[in-house]
Design an enzyme around this catalytic site. Structure first.
Site, PDB file in Angstrom:
ATOM      1  N   ASP A 187       0.858  -1.180   0.000  1.00 27.56           N
ATOM      2  CA  ASP A 187       0.000   0.000   0.000  1.00 27.56           C
ATOM      3  C   ASP A 187       0.893   1.229   0.000  1.00 27.56           C
ATOM      4  OD1 ASP A 187      -2.592   1.347   0.311  1.00 27.56           O
ATOM      5  OD2 ASP A 187      -1.775   1.975   2.242  1.00 27.56           O
ATOM      6  N   GLU A 271      -1.623  -1.469  -6.155  1.00 28.76           N
ATOM      7  CA  GLU A 271      -2.838  -0.838  -6.644  1.00 28.76           C
ATOM      8  C   GLU A 271      -2.568  -0.209  -7.998  1.00 28.76           C
ATOM      9  OE1 GLU A 271      -5.692   0.968  -3.369  1.00 28.76           O
ATOM     10  OE2 GLU A 271      -3.599   1.383  -2.962  1.00 28.76           O
ATOM     11  N   CYS A 324     -12.735  -4.146   5.603  1.00 23.44           N
ATOM     12  CA  CYS A 324     -12.093  -4.785   6.747  1.00 23.44           C
ATOM     13  C   CYS A 324     -11.492  -6.103   6.294  1.00 23.44           C
ATOM     14  CB  CYS A 324     -13.115  -5.029   7.855  1.00 23.44           C
ATOM     15  SG  CYS A 324     -12.387  -5.909   9.260  1.00 23.44           S
ATOM     16  N   CYS A 327     -13.311  -9.196   8.394  1.00 21.59           N
ATOM     17  CA  CYS A 327     -14.676  -9.667   8.183  1.00 21.59           C
ATOM     18  C   CYS A 327     -15.254  -9.241   6.837  1.00 21.59           C
ATOM     19  CB  CYS A 327     -15.577  -9.172   9.313  1.00 21.59           C
ATOM     20  SG  CYS A 327     -15.854  -7.393   9.246  1.00 21.59           S
ATOM     21  N   CYS A 343     -13.189  -1.349  12.729  1.00 21.36           N
ATOM     22  CA  CYS A 343     -14.253  -2.007  11.980  1.00 21.36           C
ATOM     23  C   CYS A 343     -15.610  -1.641  12.552  1.00 21.36           C
ATOM     24  CB  CYS A 343     -14.046  -3.511  11.997  1.00 21.36           C
ATOM     25  SG  CYS A 343     -15.246  -4.343  10.953  1.00 21.36           S
ATOM     26  N   CYS A 348     -17.139  -7.833  14.776  1.00 16.65           N
ATOM     27  CA  CYS A 348     -15.724  -7.935  14.429  1.00 16.65           C
ATOM     28  C   CYS A 348     -14.882  -6.993  15.281  1.00 16.65           C
ATOM     29  CB  CYS A 348     -15.551  -7.623  12.942  1.00 16.65           C
ATOM     30  SG  CYS A 348     -13.833  -7.497  12.426  1.00 16.65           S
ATOM     31  N   ASP A 355      -3.120   1.441   6.962  1.00 12.59           N
ATOM     32  CA  ASP A 355      -2.332   1.053   5.795  1.00 12.59           C
ATOM     33  C   ASP A 355      -2.051  -0.447   5.780  1.00 12.59           C
ATOM     34  OD1 ASP A 355      -2.291   3.721   5.063  1.00 12.59           O
ATOM     35  OD2 ASP A 355      -0.410   4.111   6.112  1.00 12.59           O
TER      36      ASP A 355
END
Ligand code: ZN
Length: 372
Positions: A187, A271, A324, A327, A343, A348, A355
């Site tokens: 990231d 990305e 998340c 979950c 979250c 959760c 990051d």
């Protein structure tokens, strides 16, 4: 696989003068071709291709431009190839075939932006240790020896920041090994340069800030000098060298990061950042343009095959930051200022570094896409 190595040259003053003439020839041919294209557009007639321009130029060269200097016809041919590429990039960008930042119509090359560059075909140069021999120019010293072993395909000699450089393209014989490393997601961030799914944090480079201050100071110094004066010329060279130093420092950071990544991981998820789109978000744009995302990706993609690693770019609509990893809950209200992932799912309640959560999502998505 084709690799390139850029090496600084130490030409004699006579050799430098030959380089300047060859680069001038390449610039002249490029501009001559561009002028012909512009004339065709103005008259509304068919635009000539770079090949037809090259042939037309050859026909009239001896009669109209007998002074033209040739370090080999490759310098001339390549100038037309470059022009063809510039036109193609412009057309493709307009029709949407080329993604990313819009490419404008090519402009004339000017001596004011440095001496430029020229191409030398492989039959006109030899490399032996630190010695480069170019036909008509003779032997000259290279500050490094060529890093790659293989067939030399060609080279470009270029002037930059007060020095001459050669970039030699080499066809390297290579069977990639089987990479046994894990999958890693990366990231690219604002606070830090990058966070990997292994929890490694690559800090933003502080020394860049001070180097950029030097650039700003030198820019002011240039603007205070009288145009056309010797002092201004000296100040411009100082500024060019400072710019060059910043570019080298940035590149160095990226090279270290990308080399580490391809060695560690057999699969690297990144990305697919649309830099032009991100520019709207100013904070993020600064961080990404500073580290040069396109360069980061380019380095990964050429280094990975050499060690048997793979790079997978995740679609830009994949919500790596807002999902998340524990979950799968999506938090659409996450803002850039929120540095932690809390979250919203009551079952959760994962509490993670933002990051790191994103890097995990990128890794998992890359694994899914790779079918591994
Ligand atoms: Zn969760």
């Amino acid at each position: 696989m084709i690799r390139a190595h850029t090496i600084r040259l130490n030409p004699t003053p006579e050799q430098e003068s030959l380089f300047r003439q060859a680069a001038g020839t390449a610039r002249f041919c490029y501009n001559w071709g561009l002028r012909a294209i512009k004339d065709a557009l103005d008259q509304g007639v068919a635009v000539p291709t770079h090949r037809s321009l090259r042939d037309a130029f050859k026909q009239i060269r001896a009669a109209e431009y007998p002074w033209i200097f040739v370090v080999g016809k490759s310098a001339i041919d390549d100038a037309f190839v470059n022009l063809g590429r510039a036109i193609k990039n412009f057309v493709d960008s307009r029709t949407g075939r080329r993604k990313g930042k819009k490419v404008g119509f090519p402009s004339f090359k000017t001596r004011r932006r440095g001496y430029g560059s020229f191409y030398v075909a492989n039959d006109r140069l030899t490399v032996d240790g630190h010695t480069l021999t170019v036909q008509k120019v003779g032997a000259l010293n290279m500050t490094e020896s060529l890093r790659f072993v293989g067939k030399i395909l060609g080279a470009t000699i270029r002037y930059r920041a007060g020095w001459w450089w050669i970039s030699i393209q080499v066809e390297v014989d290579h069977t990639p090994p089987t990479h046994t490393g894990p999958a890693i997601g990366v990231d690219l961030g604002i606070k830090s340069l990058a966070v990997t799914s292994d929890g490694e944090v690559v800090e933003n480079q502080k020394h860049l800030t001070s180097a950029l201050r030097t650039v700003k100071r030198l820019q002011r110094s240039v603007s205070r000098k009288v145009k056309g004066s010797a002092n201004r010329r000296k100040a411009v060279l100082k500024l060019a060298k400072a710019h060059f130093k910043v570019a080298c420092q940035r590149n160095d950071v990226l090279h270290k990061l990308t080399t580490t990544l391809v060695r560690q991981a057999s699969l690297i998820g990144i990305e697919d950042l649309n830099v032009a789109g991100i520019v709207k978000n100013h904070k993020l744009a600064q961080a990404i343009s500073d580290v040069g995302f396109a360069e980061f990706r380019r380095q990964l993609e050429y280094k990975a095959p050499a060690v048997g690693s793979r790079v997978v770019a995740i679609g830009r609509f994949f919500a790596s930051s807002k999902t998340c990893n524990c979950c799968g809950q999506v938090n659409a209200n996450l803002t850039l200022a929120m540095r932690e992932w809390d979250c919203p799912n009551p079952d959760c309640r994962a509490h993670l570094d933002r990051d790191l959560n994103a890097a995990w999502n990128i890794r998992d998505e890359a694994v899914r896409l790779a079918g591994a």
